[in-house]
Motif scaffolding. Structure first.
Motif, mmCIF file in Angstrom:
data_model
loop_
_atom_site.group_PDB
_atom_site.id
_atom_site.type_symbol
_atom_site.label_atom_id
_atom_site.label_comp_id
_atom_site.label_asym_id
_atom_site.label_seq_id
_atom_site.Cartn_x
_atom_site.Cartn_y
_atom_site.Cartn_z
ATOM 1 N N TYR A 44 -8.912 3.818 2.635
ATOM 2 C CA TYR A 44 -9.523 4.047 3.965
ATOM 3 C C TYR A 44 -9.324 5.490 4.436
ATOM 4 O O TYR A 44 -10.194 6.050 5.114
ATOM 5 C CB TYR A 44 -8.936 3.057 4.967
ATOM 6 C CG TYR A 44 -9.145 1.627 4.531
ATOM 7 C CD1 TYR A 44 -10.432 1.100 4.437
ATOM 8 C CD2 TYR A 44 -8.073 0.810 4.185
ATOM 9 C CE1 TYR A 44 -10.639 -0.204 4.003
ATOM 10 C CE2 TYR A 44 -8.262 -0.494 3.754
ATOM 11 C CZ TYR A 44 -9.545 -0.986 3.660
ATOM 12 O OH TYR A 44 -9.749 -2.277 3.224
ATOM 13 N N SER B 294 -11.769 -5.493 -0.388
ATOM 14 C CA SER B 294 -11.254 -5.819 0.946
ATOM 15 C C SER B 294 -12.181 -6.811 1.649
ATOM 16 O O SER B 294 -13.379 -6.887 1.345
ATOM 17 C CB SER B 294 -11.147 -4.549 1.800
ATOM 18 O OG SER B 294 -12.427 -4.005 2.039
ATOM 19 N N THR B 295 -11.613 -7.528 2.605
ATOM 20 C CA THR B 295 -12.453 -8.362 3.458
ATOM 21 C C THR B 295 -13.374 -7.461 4.285
ATOM 22 O O THR B 295 -14.501 -7.847 4.610
ATOM 23 C CB THR B 295 -11.593 -9.205 4.430
ATOM 24 O OG1 THR B 295 -10.715 -8.330 5.151
ATOM 25 C CG2 THR B 295 -10.775 -10.245 3.704
ATOM 26 N N SER B 296 -12.900 -6.267 4.593
ATOM 27 C CA SER B 296 -13.686 -5.340 5.419
ATOM 28 C C SER B 296 -15.036 -5.045 4.764
ATOM 29 O O SER B 296 -16.086 -5.099 5.419
ATOM 30 C CB SER B 296 -12.932 -4.023 5.602
ATOM 31 O OG SER B 296 -11.566 -4.238 5.813
ATOM 32 N N ARG C 78 -9.369 -16.279 -1.237
ATOM 33 C CA ARG C 78 -8.174 -15.755 -1.921
ATOM 34 C C ARG C 78 -7.178 -16.876 -2.212
ATOM 35 O O ARG C 78 -6.450 -16.845 -3.206
ATOM 36 C CB ARG C 78 -7.524 -14.670 -1.058
ATOM 37 C CG ARG C 78 -8.354 -13.395 -1.012
ATOM 38 C CD ARG C 78 -7.823 -12.393 -0.012
ATOM 39 N NE ARG C 78 -8.577 -11.152 -0.064
ATOM 40 C CZ ARG C 78 -8.457 -10.164 0.799
ATOM 41 N NH1 ARG C 78 -7.612 -10.268 1.816
ATOM 42 N NH2 ARG C 78 -9.185 -9.077 0.678
ATOM 43 N N SER D 141 -6.342 -2.713 -2.476
ATOM 44 C CA SER D 141 -7.005 -3.944 -2.033
ATOM 45 C C SER D 141 -7.536 -4.770 -3.204
ATOM 46 O O SER D 141 -7.393 -5.986 -3.227
ATOM 47 C CB SER D 141 -8.147 -3.604 -1.072
ATOM 48 O OG SER D 141 -7.615 -2.975 0.070
ATOM 49 N N THR E 96 -12.453 -0.990 8.781
ATOM 50 C CA THR E 96 -11.420 -1.896 8.272
ATOM 51 C C THR E 96 -10.620 -2.363 9.489
ATOM 52 O O THR E 96 -11.082 -2.213 10.640
ATOM 53 C CB THR E 96 -10.531 -1.253 7.186
ATOM 54 O OG1 THR E 96 -9.672 -2.295 6.670
ATOM 55 C CG2 THR E 96 -9.670 -0.115 7.719
ATOM 56 N N ASP E 97 -9.416 -2.861 9.261
ATOM 57 C CA ASP E 97 -8.656 -3.447 10.367
ATOM 58 C C ASP E 97 -8.266 -2.399 11.412
ATOM 59 O O ASP E 97 -7.899 -1.274 11.071
ATOM 60 C CB ASP E 97 -7.417 -4.140 9.821
ATOM 61 C CG ASP E 97 -7.795 -5.168 8.766
ATOM 62 O OD1 ASP E 97 -8.943 -5.646 8.796
ATOM 63 O OD2 ASP E 97 -6.958 -5.468 7.898
ATOM 64 N N THR F 138 -5.132 -9.944 4.240
ATOM 65 C CA THR F 138 -5.724 -11.039 5.016
ATOM 66 C C THR F 138 -5.691 -12.355 4.246
ATOM 67 O O THR F 138 -6.099 -12.431 3.083
ATOM 68 C CB THR F 138 -7.187 -10.707 5.373
ATOM 69 O OG1 THR F 138 -7.194 -9.576 6.234
ATOM 70 C CG2 THR F 138 -7.885 -11.873 6.050
ATOM 71 N N TYR G 194 -2.607 -11.380 8.673
ATOM 72 C CA TYR G 194 -1.928 -10.780 7.529
ATOM 73 C C TYR G 194 -0.869 -11.713 6.967
ATOM 74 O O TYR G 194 0.113 -12.050 7.634
ATOM 75 C CB TYR G 194 -1.232 -9.482 7.941
ATOM 76 C CG TYR G 194 -2.154 -8.308 8.191
ATOM 77 C CD1 TYR G 194 -3.514 -8.365 7.910
ATOM 78 C CD2 TYR G 194 -1.644 -7.119 8.705
ATOM 79 C CE1 TYR G 194 -4.352 -7.280 8.132
ATOM 80 C CE2 TYR G 194 -2.475 -6.029 8.931
ATOM 81 C CZ TYR G 194 -3.825 -6.112 8.646
ATOM 82 O OH TYR G 194 -4.633 -5.033 8.860
ATOM 83 N N LYS H 246 0.857 -1.189 0.000
ATOM 84 C CA LYS H 246 0.000 0.000 0.000
ATOM 85 C C LYS H 246 0.896 1.243 0.000
ATOM 86 O O LYS H 246 1.998 1.222 0.558
ATOM 87 C CB LYS H 246 -0.893 0.010 1.243
ATOM 88 C CG LYS H 246 -1.855 -1.171 1.355
ATOM 89 C CD LYS H 246 -3.031 -1.010 0.415
ATOM 90 C CE LYS H 246 -3.996 -2.182 0.545
ATOM 91 N NZ LYS H 246 -5.202 -1.897 1.272
ATOM 92 N N THR I 27 -1.180 -5.434 4.218
ATOM 93 C CA THR I 27 -2.314 -5.690 5.138
ATOM 94 C C THR I 27 -3.268 -6.722 4.520
ATOM 95 O O THR I 27 -4.481 -6.552 4.540
ATOM 96 C CB THR I 27 -3.077 -4.375 5.487
ATOM 97 O OG1 THR I 27 -3.573 -3.754 4.291
ATOM 98 C CG2 THR I 27 -2.203 -3.419 6.259
ATOM 99 N N ARG J 14 -4.767 -6.926 -5.706
ATOM 100 C CA ARG J 14 -3.684 -7.764 -5.191
ATOM 101 C C ARG J 14 -3.612 -9.135 -5.872
ATOM 102 O O ARG J 14 -2.525 -9.557 -6.313
ATOM 103 C CB ARG J 14 -3.797 -7.895 -3.667
ATOM 104 C CG ARG J 14 -3.484 -6.594 -2.959
ATOM 105 C CD ARG J 14 -3.712 -6.665 -1.470
ATOM 106 N NE ARG J 14 -5.133 -6.790 -1.137
ATOM 107 C CZ ARG J 14 -5.632 -6.519 0.061
ATOM 108 N NH1 ARG J 14 -4.844 -6.140 1.052
ATOM 109 N NH2 ARG J 14 -6.925 -6.641 0.288
HETATM 110 N N1 GLU Z 1 -6.994 -6.959 5.745
HETATM 111 C C1 GLU Z 1 -8.119 -6.668 4.929
HETATM 112 C C2 GLU Z 1 -7.964 -7.217 3.524
HETATM 113 O O1 GLU Z 1 -6.971 -7.805 3.211
HETATM 114 C C3 GLU Z 1 -8.463 -5.192 4.910
HETATM 115 C C4 GLU Z 1 -7.304 -4.280 4.693
HETATM 116 C C5 GLU Z 1 -7.013 -4.058 3.237
HETATM 117 O O2 GLU Z 1 -7.928 -3.777 2.456
HETATM 118 O O3 GLU Z 1 -5.854 -4.119 2.879
HETATM 119 O O4 GLU Z 1 -8.841 -7.090 2.723
#
Ligand code: GLU
Length: 295
Positions: free
Chosen positions: A194, A173-175, A129, A104, A213-214, A124, A241, A60, A122, A107
């Motif tokens: 974010y 994102s997982t968020s 995934r 996000s 988010t985290d 997850t 992570y 990031k 960051t 990736r």
């Molecule tokens: N850890 C979460 C994810 O991998 C949220 C943070 C992010 O978006 O990097 O999706």
């Protein structure tokens, strides 16, 4: 495949001149004094990186504490330092690392299409995934939390209170997924990052009253905007992570896991945490159970 630890080696100063002898698994004697490095099997992924002397790392660029492009123009933070640690164990110096901004949502694609060699962002680890990419780690474990305006004007006490509210998060994102699946009555607003969400909340854009988010990411945003926001004591998931890798590099995955384990053991990882995230969140790290490379 496990890598062999040997005492034969190259010093950093002469590494670029001697990569073929030192990094490529060639057993001929190194012409330089020895210090602790690894000798990689000739056909291994590690030997390829070591021979090249360079590596492309996704991280990031907009996340305080983890990967934030500062005045120097280079990203700084925990993830960046972890990437340098891994690269260093391959014998790659800092100027051999090309950091590429990975948000996000790109990736998995960046790993699949070779834009990057690995990702520390960051990221997850989860089963969905894992069908597309592989993961070393976890390195540390965060948890999804909630950021609100200072003073918590909406009186959000627990994660369930997000139902009925407009919550901002980031696409891919997982968020964002967790908000949709766990709080179906919440209105999810997706923005590019974010910090952007936090700015929108400050400005009252689109009725956003919470950013989710985290917790460690939110803590960094709150610290960078002192007096504007607060992180609620309402963490509601676990976010291990990982270091994202392309599929099919089991040897490199095992190598990275070994680097992480060693860094836990010798205190290097705690030091990296203390020097980056530790400015805002104090934590005594314990190594999480490795996810496993053979999935
Ligand atoms: N850890 C979460 C994810 O991998 C949220 C943070 C992010 O978006 O990097 O999706």
């Amino acid at each position: 495949m496990r890598v062999r630890h040997t005492a034969a080696a190259c010093t950093a100063a002469v590494l670029s001149l001697t990569l073929a002898a030192c990094g490529g698994g060639d057993d001929t004697a190194s012409p330089v004094p020895s210090e602790e490095v690894q000798e990689f099997p000739a056909d291994s992924t590690m030997a390829q990186f070591a021979d090249a002397g360079k590596i492309k790392v996704g991280t990031k660029f907009d996340q305080p504490l983890f990967g934030l492009k500062g005045l120097s123009g280079d990203p700084e933070g925990f993830d960046v330092e972890v990437a340098k640690l891994v690269a260093g164990k391959l014998g790659i110096e800092e100027d051999g690392i090309e950091f590429i901004e990975s948000i996000s949502k790109n990736r998995q694609d960046f790993l699949k299409n070779g834009t990057v060699d690995f990702i520390v962002a960051t990221y997850t680890i989860n089963a969905e995934r894992d069908t597309e990419v592989d993961f070393a780690g976890p390195v540390v474990v965060a948890g999804q939390g909630i950021l609100v305006k200072e003073g918590n004007p909406e009186g959000i006490e627990a994660a369930e209170d997000l139902n009925g509210k407009t919550v901002c998060s980031q696409e891919g994102s997982t968020s964002a997924k967790n908000i949709t699946s766990m709080f179906p009555e919440a209105t999810l607003k997706l923005l590019g990052g974010y910090a952007e969400c936090a700015d929108a909340m400050r400005d009252g854009t689109d009725g956003i009253v919470a950013v989710s988010t985290d917790d460690l990411i939110l803590a960094g945003i709150a610290a960078n905007n002192e007096g504007d926001f607060e992180v609620l004591d309402a963490t509601f998931t676990e976010e291990p992570y990982g270091i994202g890798l392309p599929e099919g590099q089991e040897d490199f995955c095992e190598f990275v896991n070994e680097v992480i384990a060693d860094a836990y053991e010798n205190g290097e990882l705690q030091k990296i945490f203390d020097e980056t995230i530790g400015a805002v969140v104090e934590r005594e790290l314990e190594q999480p159970e490795p996810y496993g490379c053979d999935t």
